[in-house]
Design a protein around this motif. Structure first.
Motif, short mmCIF file in Angstrom:
data_model
loop_
_atom_site.label_atom_id
_atom_site.label_comp_id
_atom_site.label_asym_id
_atom_site.label_seq_id
_atom_site.Cartn_x
_atom_site.Cartn_y
_atom_site.Cartn_z
N GLN A 123 0.81 -1.21 0.00
CA GLN A 123 0.00 0.00 0.00
C GLN A 123 0.85 1.27 0.00
OE1 GLN A 123 -3.30 -0.06 2.91
NE2 GLN A 123 -2.81 -2.24 3.14
N PHE A 124 2.12 1.13 0.35
CA PHE A 124 3.02 2.27 0.43
C PHE A 124 4.13 2.20 -0.62
CE2 PHE A 124 0.80 1.85 4.36
CZ PHE A 124 0.34 3.14 4.55
N GLY A 125 3.89 1.42 -1.66
CA GLY A 125 4.78 1.40 -2.80
C GLY A 125 5.87 0.34 -2.77
N PHE A 126 5.93 -0.47 -1.74
CA PHE A 126 6.94 -1.52 -1.68
C PHE A 126 6.55 -2.66 -2.62
CE2 PHE A 126 7.80 0.79 2.17
CZ PHE A 126 9.17 0.68 2.33
N THR A 127 7.53 -3.21 -3.31
CA THR A 127 7.33 -4.32 -4.23
C THR A 127 8.45 -5.33 -4.03
OG1 THR A 127 8.68 -3.33 -5.98
CG2 THR A 127 6.33 -2.75 -5.97
N GLU A 128 8.38 -6.42 -4.76
CA GLU A 128 9.52 -7.32 -4.79
C GLU A 128 10.68 -6.55 -5.43
OE1 GLU A 128 8.57 -10.99 -6.73
OE2 GLU A 128 6.88 -11.37 -5.41
N LEU A 129 11.89 -7.03 -5.25
CA LEU A 129 13.05 -6.35 -5.82
C LEU A 129 12.88 -6.17 -7.33
CD1 LEU A 129 15.94 -8.16 -3.92
CD2 LEU A 129 15.03 -5.86 -3.48
N ALA A 130 13.08 -4.95 -7.80
CA ALA A 130 12.96 -4.66 -9.22
C ALA A 130 14.08 -5.34 -10.02
CB ALA A 130 12.98 -3.16 -9.47
N LYS A 131 15.25 -5.38 -9.45
CA LYS A 131 16.40 -5.99 -10.11
C LYS A 131 17.12 -6.92 -9.11
CE LYS A 131 17.07 -2.02 -13.11
NZ LYS A 131 17.98 -0.98 -13.55
N PRO A 132 16.52 -8.06 -8.81
CA PRO A 132 17.14 -8.93 -7.81
C PRO A 132 18.54 -9.37 -8.17
CG PRO A 132 15.35 -10.05 -8.93
CD PRO A 132 15.31 -8.63 -9.37
N GLU A 133 18.83 -9.38 -9.47
CA GLU A 133 20.18 -9.79 -9.88
C GLU A 133 21.24 -8.80 -9.46
OE1 GLU A 133 18.47 -7.31 -13.22
OE2 GLU A 133 17.68 -8.84 -11.89
N THR A 134 20.84 -7.60 -9.04
CA THR A 134 21.82 -6.60 -8.60
C THR A 134 21.96 -6.55 -7.09
OG1 THR A 134 20.23 -4.78 -8.43
CG2 THR A 134 21.26 -5.15 -10.59
N MET A 135 21.16 -7.33 -6.38
CA MET A 135 21.16 -7.29 -4.92
C MET A 135 21.82 -8.55 -4.37
SD MET A 135 19.63 -4.40 -4.36
CE MET A 135 19.18 -4.40 -2.65
N MET A 136 22.54 -8.37 -3.29
CA MET A 136 23.14 -9.49 -2.58
C MET A 136 22.93 -9.26 -1.09
SD MET A 136 26.73 -9.95 -4.65
CE MET A 136 27.17 -11.47 -3.82
N GLU A 137 23.09 -10.31 -0.33
CA GLU A 137 23.02 -10.17 1.12
C GLU A 137 24.00 -11.12 1.77
OE1 GLU A 137 19.29 -11.26 2.94
OE2 GLU A 137 19.33 -13.27 2.10
N LYS A 138 24.37 -10.76 2.98
CA LYS A 138 25.13 -11.65 3.85
C LYS A 138 24.26 -11.78 5.08
CE LYS A 138 29.37 -12.39 6.28
NZ LYS A 138 30.13 -11.74 7.32
N PHE A 139 23.81 -12.98 5.37
CA PHE A 139 22.81 -13.17 6.40
C PHE A 139 23.30 -14.21 7.42
CE2 PHE A 139 18.95 -15.16 8.11
CZ PHE A 139 18.28 -14.02 8.55
N ASP A 140 23.23 -13.85 8.69
CA ASP A 140 23.57 -14.77 9.78
C ASP A 140 22.42 -14.72 10.77
OD1 ASP A 140 24.48 -16.13 11.98
OD2 ASP A 140 26.40 -15.12 12.07
N ASP A 141 21.56 -15.71 10.70
CA ASP A 141 20.35 -15.74 11.53
C ASP A 141 20.67 -15.79 13.02
OD1 ASP A 141 17.52 -15.71 11.76
OD2 ASP A 141 17.55 -17.87 12.15
N ASN A 142 21.84 -16.24 13.40
CA ASN A 142 22.18 -16.34 14.81
C ASN A 142 22.79 -15.06 15.38
OD1 ASN A 142 21.33 -19.05 15.19
ND2 ASN A 142 23.09 -19.67 13.98
N ALA A 143 23.22 -14.16 14.54
CA ALA A 143 23.95 -12.98 15.01
C ALA A 143 23.15 -12.12 15.96
CB ALA A 143 24.42 -12.14 13.82
N ILE A 144 21.86 -11.90 15.73
CA ILE A 144 21.07 -10.99 16.56
C ILE A 144 20.83 -11.55 17.96
CG2 ILE A 144 18.75 -11.79 15.92
CD1 ILE A 144 18.07 -8.75 15.66
N ARG A 145 20.96 -12.84 18.13
CA ARG A 145 20.68 -13.45 19.43
C ARG A 145 21.85 -13.35 20.39
NH1 ARG A 145 17.69 -14.27 15.76
NH2 ARG A 145 15.85 -15.49 15.47
N GLN A 146 22.92 -12.74 19.98
CA GLN A 146 24.11 -12.65 20.84
C GLN A 146 23.96 -11.54 21.84
OE1 GLN A 146 27.42 -12.35 18.20
NE2 GLN A 146 26.93 -14.26 17.21
#
Length: 146
Positions: A123-146
């Protein structure tokens, strides 16, 4: 910044925030920050750019934070409204207030992560990534629990 709607207020004044309410929700009732320590949350809040507290009177009933450089990028996170206040349009009002904040009007790219609130954010203009091939992430699901 402070805006009012009936008995509710949204404020960006960090001195009004009630970390015990925010911590309780995130640590015990959210899927994205379950188990977060109070110390980690405090550090996260200390280094966030904008905080949006949603209040009934003086009681914090909702929250969102924005990390931004005020020009090209903003990350919206930790958005919630306490369960007993849902269904009243408060999350939509909170989002509308965030998106209308005068300091955030020239942001080129907004990001957020959600598992279950796509309809709200669309409703506020957010969509799926327009160019997902240009986006990367480094994700550590356990990091926030420290």
């Amino acid at each position: 910044m402070e805006v009012h709607q009936g008995k509710y207020t949204i404020s960006t004044d960090p001195s009004r925030l009630q970390i015990e309410v925010i911590h309780d929700f995130l640590a015990h009732h959210s899927y994205w920050a379950t188990g977060i320590s109070r110390e980690t949350l405090q550090k996260q809040m200390d280094h966030s750019t904008l905080h949006f507290g949603l209040y009934e009177g003086e009681n914090l009933i909702g929250y969102a934070q924005v990390l931004t450089n005020y020009t090209s990028f903003a990350y919206l996170g930790n958005v919630f409204v306490l369960e007993k206040y849902r269904g009243q349009g408060l999350s939509k009002w909170l989002m509308a207030t965030i998106m209308a904040h005068p300091d955030l009007q020239i942001i080129r790219r907004w990001l957020l992560a959600t598992r279950d609130a796509h309809g709200l954010y669309q409703q506020f203009g957010f969509t799926e990534l327009a160019k997902p091939e240009t986006m990367m992430e480094k994700f550590d699901d356990n990091a926030i629990r420290q």
